[in-house]
Design an enzyme around this catalytic site. Structure first.
Site, short mmCIF file in Angstrom:
data_model
loop_
_atom_site.label_atom_id
_atom_site.label_comp_id
_atom_site.label_asym_id
_atom_site.label_seq_id
_atom_site.Cartn_x
_atom_site.Cartn_y
_atom_site.Cartn_z
N LYS A 151 -32.02 -1.30 -10.07
CA LYS A 151 -30.57 -1.12 -9.85
C LYS A 151 -30.26 -0.87 -8.37
O LYS A 151 -29.33 -1.45 -7.84
CB LYS A 151 -30.05 0.07 -10.69
CG LYS A 151 -30.27 -0.06 -12.18
CD LYS A 151 -29.61 1.09 -12.93
CE LYS A 151 -30.17 2.46 -12.61
NZ LYS A 151 -31.59 2.67 -13.01
N ARG A 156 -39.01 10.56 -17.66
CA ARG A 156 -37.75 9.90 -17.26
C ARG A 156 -37.48 8.70 -18.16
O ARG A 156 -36.33 8.43 -18.52
CB ARG A 156 -37.82 9.46 -15.80
CG ARG A 156 -37.70 10.67 -14.87
CD ARG A 156 -38.06 10.30 -13.46
NE ARG A 156 -37.14 9.36 -12.87
CZ ARG A 156 -37.48 8.53 -11.88
NH1 ARG A 156 -38.69 8.52 -11.40
NH2 ARG A 156 -36.58 7.72 -11.39
N ARG A 191 -43.24 2.56 -6.24
CA ARG A 191 -42.01 2.58 -5.43
C ARG A 191 -42.12 3.57 -4.28
O ARG A 191 -42.67 4.65 -4.42
CB ARG A 191 -40.81 2.95 -6.31
CG ARG A 191 -39.51 3.07 -5.52
CD ARG A 191 -38.31 3.03 -6.38
NE ARG A 191 -38.17 4.19 -7.25
CZ ARG A 191 -37.19 4.32 -8.14
NH1 ARG A 191 -36.31 3.35 -8.30
NH2 ARG A 191 -37.11 5.40 -8.89
N ARG A 235 -40.85 9.37 -3.81
CA ARG A 235 -39.97 10.37 -4.43
C ARG A 235 -40.80 11.32 -5.30
O ARG A 235 -41.72 10.89 -5.99
CB ARG A 235 -38.93 9.67 -5.30
CG ARG A 235 -37.76 9.12 -4.52
CD ARG A 235 -36.85 8.27 -5.37
NE ARG A 235 -36.53 8.81 -6.68
CZ ARG A 235 -35.65 8.27 -7.52
NH1 ARG A 235 -35.00 7.17 -7.17
NH2 ARG A 235 -35.41 8.80 -8.69
N ARG A 280 -24.95 7.99 -17.50
CA ARG A 280 -26.28 8.04 -18.11
C ARG A 280 -26.23 8.65 -19.50
O ARG A 280 -27.28 8.74 -20.15
CB ARG A 280 -27.19 8.91 -17.24
CG ARG A 280 -28.20 8.15 -16.40
CD ARG A 280 -28.95 9.19 -15.60
NE ARG A 280 -30.21 8.80 -15.10
CZ ARG A 280 -30.43 8.37 -13.86
NH1 ARG A 280 -29.44 8.17 -13.05
NH2 ARG A 280 -31.66 8.12 -13.46
P1 AMP Z 1 -32.11 8.17 -10.00
O1 AMP Z 1 -32.26 8.10 -8.53
O2 AMP Z 1 -30.88 7.46 -10.50
O3 AMP Z 1 -33.35 7.76 -10.74
O4 AMP Z 1 -31.86 9.72 -10.36
C1 AMP Z 1 -32.83 10.72 -10.04
C2 AMP Z 1 -32.56 11.97 -10.87
O5 AMP Z 1 -31.26 12.49 -10.55
C3 AMP Z 1 -32.52 11.76 -12.39
O6 AMP Z 1 -33.81 11.78 -12.96
C4 AMP Z 1 -31.68 12.96 -12.83
O7 AMP Z 1 -32.41 14.17 -12.77
C5 AMP Z 1 -30.63 13.02 -11.71
N1 AMP Z 1 -29.46 12.14 -12.04
C6 AMP Z 1 -29.07 11.02 -11.39
N2 AMP Z 1 -27.97 10.50 -11.96
C7 AMP Z 1 -27.66 11.30 -13.01
C8 AMP Z 1 -26.66 11.27 -14.02
N3 AMP Z 1 -25.73 10.29 -14.07
N4 AMP Z 1 -26.66 12.27 -14.94
C9 AMP Z 1 -27.56 13.26 -14.89
N5 AMP Z 1 -28.55 13.33 -14.00
C10 AMP Z 1 -28.61 12.36 -13.05
#
Ligand code: AMP
Length: 215
Positions: free
Chosen positions: A13, A171, A127, A160, A88
């Protein structure tokens, strides 16, 4: 153009969003990037978010929804936006619909970047990301020219904390449980478009572009 990018962690994404920013000039709103910046800045939001992020759990809806609503009010979103990593959960999707309706707006498309689960663990653990500009790399397929240094801005390229094997599995489970139901949610509203994300990112983007151009 008001667009949501949907897909499992590691589906690509962020990579597609970066290409969309370049092609369509829309702001990229990544809740994950917002939380990572808050963590790096040591703010109260960052301290709270980190507790959830480190274990791969979701930050509570009320926190996340508030942040996105505020972001959508910013002037740069007037022409549209690309949401990446939000919504999400079903309550987040409901809140997004309500917030847009109250602004007299609506989503134009929800693009699902579809990648088989078997490919995701390898992608996530391979990644790497630039700490400064967020550019995404992959140690197997797309390394920076100089190890650990971003080709674009010279920033530090790092792994990360939540891209390690232990956290990745949780996740993906969290995605299946909380986020995968949004596929049917948006299909039922006639907004869902699916692209095969298990290909070269440039090929995926050809499909994304034709969807957004209404072809
Ligand atoms: P991402 O970079 O989108 O993979 O997000 C990394 C982490 O941020 C996720 O594993 C969640 O802990 C938190 N996070 C990101 N977006 C959301 C969301 N829309 N709702 C809840 N937690 C989020």
């Amino acid at each position: 153009m008001n667009v949501v990018l949907l897909g499992a962690p590691g589906a690509g994404k962020g990579t597609q969003a970066a290409k969309m920013v370049e092609e369509f000039g829309l702001p990229h709103i990544s809740t994950g990037d917002i939380f990572r910046k808050a963590v790096a800045d040591g703010t109260a939001l960052g301290l709270e978010a980190k507790r959830y992020m480190d274990s791969g759990e979701l930050v509570p809806d009320e926190v996340t929804i508030g942040i996105v609503k505020e972001r959508l009010q910013q002037p740069d979103c007037a022409r549209g936006f690309i949401l990446d990593g939000f919504p999400r959960t079903v309550p987040q999707a409901d809140a997004l619909g309500d917030a847009l309706a109250s602004m007299g707006r609506a989503l134009d498309a929800v693009v699902l970047v579809d990648v088989p689960k078997s490919a995701l663990v390898e992608r996530l653990t391979a990644r790497r990301q630039c700490r400064a500009c967020g550019r995404i790399y992959n140690v197997l397929t797309d390394r920076p020219s100089v190890d650990g240094k971003c080709d674009g801005c010279g920033g530090e390229v790092y792994q990360r904390d939540d891209d390690t094997v232990g956290t990745v599995t949780n996740r993906l489970d969290v995605y299946e449980r909380n986020t995968a139901p949004l596929v049917e949610y948006y299909r039922g509203r006639g907004l869902l478009r699916v692209v095969d994300g298990d290909r070269d990112p440039d090929d995926v983007f050809v499909d994304v572009t034709s969807i957004l151009r209404g072809e």
